[in-house]
Design a protein around this motif. Sequence first.
Motif, PDB file in Angstrom:
ATOM      1  N   TRP A 265     -16.869   7.163  20.239  1.00  0.00           N
ATOM      2  CA  TRP A 265     -15.861   6.290  19.431  1.00  0.00           C
ATOM      3  C   TRP A 265     -14.790   6.314  20.128  1.00  0.00           C
ATOM      4  O   TRP A 265     -13.928   7.367  20.668  1.00  0.00           O
ATOM      5  N   HIS A 266     -14.314   4.842  20.568  1.00  0.00           N
ATOM      6  CA  HIS A 266     -12.871   4.952  21.294  1.00  0.00           C
ATOM      7  C   HIS A 266     -11.852   4.058  20.379  1.00  0.00           C
ATOM      8  O   HIS A 266     -12.216   2.891  20.149  1.00  0.00           O
ATOM      9  N   PHE A 267     -10.792   4.844  20.128  1.00  0.00           N
ATOM     10  CA  PHE A 267      -9.757   4.384  19.492  1.00  0.00           C
ATOM     11  C   PHE A 267      -8.824   3.504  19.985  1.00  0.00           C
ATOM     12  O   PHE A 267      -7.921   2.903  19.258  1.00  0.00           O
ATOM     13  N   GLU A 268      -8.894   3.515  21.315  1.00  0.00           N
ATOM     14  CA  GLU A 268      -7.779   2.843  21.890  1.00  0.00           C
ATOM     15  C   GLU A 268      -7.671   1.362  21.711  1.00  0.00           C
ATOM     16  O   GLU A 268      -6.547   0.890  21.442  1.00  0.00           O
ATOM     17  N   PRO A 269      -8.906   0.641  21.878  1.00  0.00           N
ATOM     18  CA  PRO A 269      -8.897  -0.597  21.559  1.00  0.00           C
ATOM     19  C   PRO A 269      -8.007  -0.831  19.960  1.00  0.00           C
ATOM     20  O   PRO A 269      -7.288  -1.747  19.803  1.00  0.00           O
ATOM     21  N   THR A 270      -8.258  -0.192  19.012  1.00  0.00           N
ATOM     22  CA  THR A 270      -7.835  -0.263  17.811  1.00  0.00           C
ATOM     23  C   THR A 270      -6.125   0.004  17.626  1.00  0.00           C
ATOM     24  O   THR A 270      -5.298  -0.896  17.139  1.00  0.00           O
ATOM     25  N   LEU A 271      -5.869   0.753  18.346  1.00  0.00           N
ATOM     26  CA  LEU A 271      -4.339   1.285  18.234  1.00  0.00           C
ATOM     27  C   LEU A 271      -3.572   0.217  19.018  1.00  0.00           C
ATOM     28  O   LEU A 271      -2.391  -0.278  18.746  1.00  0.00           O
ATOM     29  N   GLN A 272      -4.119  -0.047  20.256  1.00  0.00           N
ATOM     30  CA  GLN A 272      -3.453  -1.062  21.251  1.00  0.00           C
ATOM     31  C   GLN A 272      -3.321  -2.464  20.537  1.00  0.00           C
ATOM     32  O   GLN A 272      -2.268  -3.205  20.653  1.00  0.00           O
ATOM     33  N   ALA A 273      -4.208  -2.934  19.709  1.00  0.00           N
ATOM     34  CA  ALA A 273      -4.053  -4.148  19.026  1.00  0.00           C
ATOM     35  C   ALA A 273      -3.133  -4.050  17.967  1.00  0.00           C
ATOM     36  O   ALA A 273      -2.252  -5.007  17.763  1.00  0.00           O
ATOM     37  N   ALA A 274      -2.854  -3.028  17.303  1.00  0.00           N
ATOM     38  CA  ALA A 274      -1.835  -2.459  16.135  1.00  0.00           C
ATOM     39  C   ALA A 274      -0.501  -2.708  17.019  1.00  0.00           C
ATOM     40  O   ALA A 274       0.397  -3.370  16.387  1.00  0.00           O
ATOM     41  N   LEU A 275      -0.272  -1.877  18.087  1.00  0.00           N
ATOM     42  CA  LEU A 275       0.821  -1.928  18.706  1.00  0.00           C
ATOM     43  C   LEU A 275       1.367  -3.299  19.230  1.00  0.00           C
ATOM     44  O   LEU A 275       2.717  -3.593  19.170  1.00  0.00           O
ATOM     45  N   ALA A 276       0.394  -4.062  19.688  1.00  0.00           N
ATOM     46  CA  ALA A 276       0.877  -5.644  19.950  1.00  0.00           C
ATOM     47  C   ALA A 276       1.249  -6.383  18.934  1.00  0.00           C
ATOM     48  O   ALA A 276       2.167  -7.009  19.215  1.00  0.00           O
ATOM     49  N   LYS A 277       0.564  -6.314  17.818  1.00  0.00           N
ATOM     50  CA  LYS A 277       1.081  -6.949  16.672  1.00  0.00           C
ATOM     51  C   LYS A 277       2.536  -6.699  16.119  1.00  0.00           C
ATOM     52  O   LYS A 277       3.220  -7.291  15.643  1.00  0.00           O
ATOM     53  N   ILE A 278       2.636  -5.242  16.286  1.00  0.00           N
ATOM     54  CA  ILE A 278       3.851  -4.687  15.832  1.00  0.00           C
ATOM     55  C   ILE A 278       4.786  -5.262  16.692  1.00  0.00           C
ATOM     56  O   ILE A 278       6.169  -5.658  16.355  1.00  0.00           O
ATOM     57  N   ALA A 279       4.827  -5.244  18.078  1.00  0.00           N
ATOM     58  CA  ALA A 279       5.934  -5.734  19.000  1.00  0.00           C
ATOM     59  C   ALA A 279       6.087  -7.220  18.970  1.00  0.00           C
ATOM     60  O   ALA A 279       7.388  -7.402  19.071  1.00  0.00           O
ATOM     61  N   GLU A 280       5.280  -7.857  18.221  1.00  0.00           N
ATOM     62  CA  GLU A 280       5.363  -9.172  18.198  1.00  0.00           C
ATOM     63  C   GLU A 280       5.958  -9.772  16.856  1.00  0.00           C
ATOM     64  O   GLU A 280       6.182 -10.957  16.628  1.00  0.00           O
ATOM     65  N   GLY A 281       6.000  -8.602  16.224  1.00  0.00           N
ATOM     66  CA  GLY A 281       6.427  -8.940  14.684  1.00  0.00           C
ATOM     67  C   GLY A 281       5.613  -9.611  13.696  1.00  0.00           C
ATOM     68  O   GLY A 281       5.830 -10.351  12.826  1.00  0.00           O
ATOM     69  N   SER A 282       4.085  -9.480  14.065  1.00  0.00           N
ATOM     70  CA  SER A 282       3.106 -10.191  13.158  1.00  0.00           C
ATOM     71  C   SER A 282       2.029  -9.269  12.509  1.00  0.00           C
ATOM     72  O   SER A 282       1.081  -9.665  12.161  1.00  0.00           O
ATOM     73  N   PHE A 283       2.573  -7.974  12.520  1.00  0.00           N
ATOM     74  CA  PHE A 283       1.530  -7.016  11.874  1.00  0.00           C
ATOM     75  C   PHE A 283       1.298  -7.348  10.379  1.00  0.00           C
ATOM     76  O   PHE A 283       2.440  -7.787   9.540  1.00  0.00           O
ATOM     77  N   GLU A 284      -0.070  -7.419  10.186  1.00  0.00           N
ATOM     78  CA  GLU A 284      -0.103  -7.750   8.579  1.00  0.00           C
ATOM     79  C   GLU A 284      -1.620  -6.892   8.117  1.00  0.00           C
ATOM     80  O   GLU A 284      -2.272  -6.562   9.000  1.00  0.00           O
ATOM     81  N   ALA A 285      -2.027  -7.307   6.806  1.00  0.00           N
ATOM     82  CA  ALA A 285      -3.048  -6.800   6.241  1.00  0.00           C
ATOM     83  C   ALA A 285      -4.243  -7.411   6.965  1.00  0.00           C
ATOM     84  O   ALA A 285      -4.347  -8.573   6.999  1.00  0.00           O
ATOM     85  N   ASP A 286      -5.210  -6.572   7.736  1.00  0.00           N
ATOM     86  CA  ASP A 286      -6.214  -6.994   8.454  1.00  0.00           C
ATOM     87  C   ASP A 286      -7.239  -5.967   8.549  1.00  0.00           C
ATOM     88  O   ASP A 286      -7.081  -4.985   8.393  1.00  0.00           O
ATOM     89  N   ASN A 287      -8.325  -6.298   8.985  1.00  0.00           N
ATOM     90  CA  ASN A 287      -9.627  -5.364   9.296  1.00  0.00           C
ATOM     91  C   ASN A 287      -9.451  -5.202  10.666  1.00  0.00           C
ATOM     92  O   ASN A 287      -9.998  -5.855  11.421  1.00  0.00           O
TER      93      ASN A 287
END
Length: 343
Positions: A265-287
């Motif tokens: 299992w590689h968690f890097e894609p999951t974490l990077q996707a979340a960081l990108a959303k936080i950086a652009e202010g669009s983090f929300e409930a998502d799968n």
Amino acid sequence: MTDRRSLLAHLTRRRMLIGSAGFAAAASTGFLPQRLFAQEPIPVAGIYTVPVEQQWVSRIHLAAEAAKADDQITYSFSENTANTDYPRVMREYAESGAKLIVGEIFGVEQEAREVVLDYPDTAFLMGSSFMPDPAYPNLAVFDNYIQDASYLSGIIAGAMTETGNIGMVGGFPIPEVNRLMHAFMAGVKEMKPDATFQVSFIGSWFDPPKAKETAFAMIENGADLLYAERFGVSDAAQEKGILAIGNVIDTQADYPETVVASALWHFEPTLQAALAKIAEGSFEADNYGLYSFMKEGGCSLAPLGTFEGKVPQDALDMVAEKEAAIRAGDFEVEIDDSEPTSS
């Protein structure tokens, strides 16, 4: 579930079931974290109920450490956090200024959601057995959907077992464990249609002695290959001179004559996707579970290493064919979250 009361009731039943309970690897899959230029490091906190060296948690910890080394985040973490303390620790990190809190709330689904509502400006990315709910807009969920790699490891196992009697030791019979076992069994049957399986759950995420004793019992009952979903299983296989298939991390270096292959299992894609959303202010409930799929770079089959040249060629050909189809989106491994049972 969209009805909040029904959700909480269901979460309570789930909690009763389970009780209290590197970067280089990512590069090998073709995924490399992208620096969030012109951004200050994002304060991230990790909350783990087991030691950070435990299989599942280690992948989250490794990805966070890589992001920290890349100056994307600051990172603090707590390990061995009891489920009874988990909500309190969540609050402490949120109060201290963490912008993203990662962890695993399988044992505290209801309580964690109550905390989330009190900190709407904090992003929570949590391992969970449930899908995102707009009632908790700052809670995104993930899971290790590595059924693709588990299926491929099963193909290898099916080619390596002589008796077709395979032992499988898991932690708890919850979706994120069940689906990997089912995928593994499906892979085994590609090569060994008449294979039988001994399935047992130890009721713990980290109890190597119990996992080892459970595995010993399966060996005594005829198993000649073990699926090591928990630490301790490969120790039993090594002591008895049989083979094992690893899960989530590659332990072949510790068991060079025992662990044939592992689903990573590689968690890097999951974490990077979340960081990108936080950086652009669009983090929300998502799968975020989809980032664990093989085609997203979230899982892979470990190199054969010491077993290079020892796995039958027809199995290797099938693995190559199926992996190419998975990555191309032409073949999907079935996701079966139901509890597996012995044959």
